[in-house]
Design an enzyme around this catalytic site. Structure first.
Site, PDB file in Angstrom:
ATOM      1  N   ASN A   9      37.191  37.485  37.595  1.00 53.65           N
ATOM      2  CA  ASN A   9      37.108  36.436  38.423  1.00 53.65           C
ATOM      3  C   ASN A   9      36.077  36.103  39.024  1.00 53.65           C
ATOM      4  OD1 ASN A   9      38.107  34.061  39.847  1.00 53.65           O
ATOM      5  ND2 ASN A   9      39.864  35.180  40.857  1.00 53.65           N
ATOM      6  N   GLY A 174      40.413  41.117  48.030  1.00 55.39           N
ATOM      7  CA  GLY A 174      39.246  41.020  48.598  1.00 55.39           C
ATOM      8  C   GLY A 174      39.364  41.842  49.960  1.00 55.39           C
ATOM      9  N   SER A 210      41.159  44.216  44.692  1.00 52.51           N
ATOM     10  CA  SER A 210      40.247  45.238  45.105  1.00 52.51           C
ATOM     11  C   SER A 210      39.960  46.373  44.278  1.00 52.51           C
ATOM     12  CB  SER A 210      40.660  45.930  46.660  1.00 52.51           C
ATOM     13  OG  SER A 210      40.563  44.844  47.560  1.00 52.51           O
TER      14      SER A 210
HETATM   15  P1  PGA Z   1      39.236  41.251  44.273  1.00 51.30           P
HETATM   16  O1  PGA Z   1      39.746  39.722  43.844  1.00 51.30           O
HETATM   17  O2  PGA Z   1      38.882  41.970  43.277  1.00 51.30           O
HETATM   18  O3  PGA Z   1      37.723  40.717  45.082  1.00 51.30           O
HETATM   19  O4  PGA Z   1      40.081  41.715  45.360  1.00 51.30           O
HETATM   20  C1  PGA Z   1      40.853  39.966  42.937  1.00 51.30           C
HETATM   21  C2  PGA Z   1      41.165  38.412  42.581  1.00 51.30           C
HETATM   22  O5  PGA Z   1      41.251  37.648  43.432  1.00 51.30           O
HETATM   23  O6  PGA Z   1      41.401  37.956  41.265  1.00 51.30           O
END
Ligand code: PGA
Length: 249
Positions: A9, A174, A210
């Site tokens: 994503n 995130g 994450s």
């Molecule tokens: P992240 O985002 O891996 O940066 O935590 C995952 C997502 O929002 O699909």
């Protein structure tokens, strides 16, 4: 064994030229593997560039990050499922936590979006997940059930059978914090049971929040996880190629 799905994503990153440069790095670094799929969710403006760059790789697919449910019309700024199809998209994220919590999307919105996406022939990737306060209050499974119910009730059985569910606890997105593999597996089991109770074959259920090179092996050691939806760690083509290439099941 279900095929693993690694979904990137990109959120609001990588314009068309950057997306092309990314794939020029990624493609030679990742040879197709029969046991896994890799999907890219670029910003809508880069979808065509991505679809074009991966056209010769059936193991790879592009998808749109969100759609509006109407097929066309006077909806400035919006992208519809049929328009996404014309850019080569094969899937659509629906109900990502940023859509729900930054843009105020409701369960009712997700229902219309899933229906629109399925009608256009895209695979809906429905994102569900609880806020930290909801987890602390012991409401995780209730929240996830409500989101599944909200998005999938009344969806025709044939469309429901195509849905991929991504479980992304909001507090893990995130933030560098992620659910333990056992915590994630418990929610995945619940999602599968919810679908089975509605007569659905077991879909692929992804985990997100994450995920990175350091924690992915422990996460995918859980049989309940059929793959991952990855934001930050998917933005570097070499790191993402390593993650999808080397993660063993
Ligand atoms: P992240 O985002 O891996 O940066 O935590 C995952 C997502 O929002 O699909």
């Amino acid at each position: 064994m279900r095929r693993l799905l690694f979904a990137a994503n990109w959120k609001m990153h990588l314009a068309p030229a950057d997306a092309r440069a990314y794939l020029q790095n990624f493609l030679p670094a990742y040879a197709a593997r029969t046991d896994r799929d890799v999907w890219f969710f670029p910003p809508a403006i880069s979808l065509e560039a991505v679809s074009h760059a991966i056209a010769r790789r059936p193991d790879l697919r592009s998808g749109v990050q969100d759609v509006y449910w109407e097929p066309k019309g006077a909806f400035t700024g919006a992208v519809s499922a049929p328009l996404a199809v014309q850019t080569g998209a094969g899937a659509a994220l629906i109900g990502h936590s940023e859509r729900r919590h930054v843009f105020g999307e409701t369960d009712g919105d997700t229902q219309k979006k899933v229906a629109a996406v399925a009608a256009a022939g895209l695979v809906p990737v429905l994102c569900v997940g609880e806020l930290l306060a909801e987890r602390d209050a012991g409401k995780t499974l209730a929240v996830v059930s409500r989101q599944l119910e909200g998005a999938l009730t009344d969806l025709p059985a044939a469309a429901l059978a195509t849905v991929v569910v991504a479980y992304e606890p909001v507090w893990a997105i995130g933030t560098g914090r992620n659910a333990t593999p056992a915590d994630a597996a418990a929610v995945h089991r619940h999602i599968r049971q919810w679908l089975r109770a509605r007569g659905q074959a077991v879909p692929r259920v992804l985990y997100g929040g994450s995920v990175n090179l350091k924690n992915i092996a422990d996460l995918l050691a859980e049989d309940e996880l059929d793959g991952v939806l990855v934001g930050g760690a998917s933005l570097d083509p070499a790191g993402w190629a390593q993650l999808v290439q080397t993660t063993a099941r």
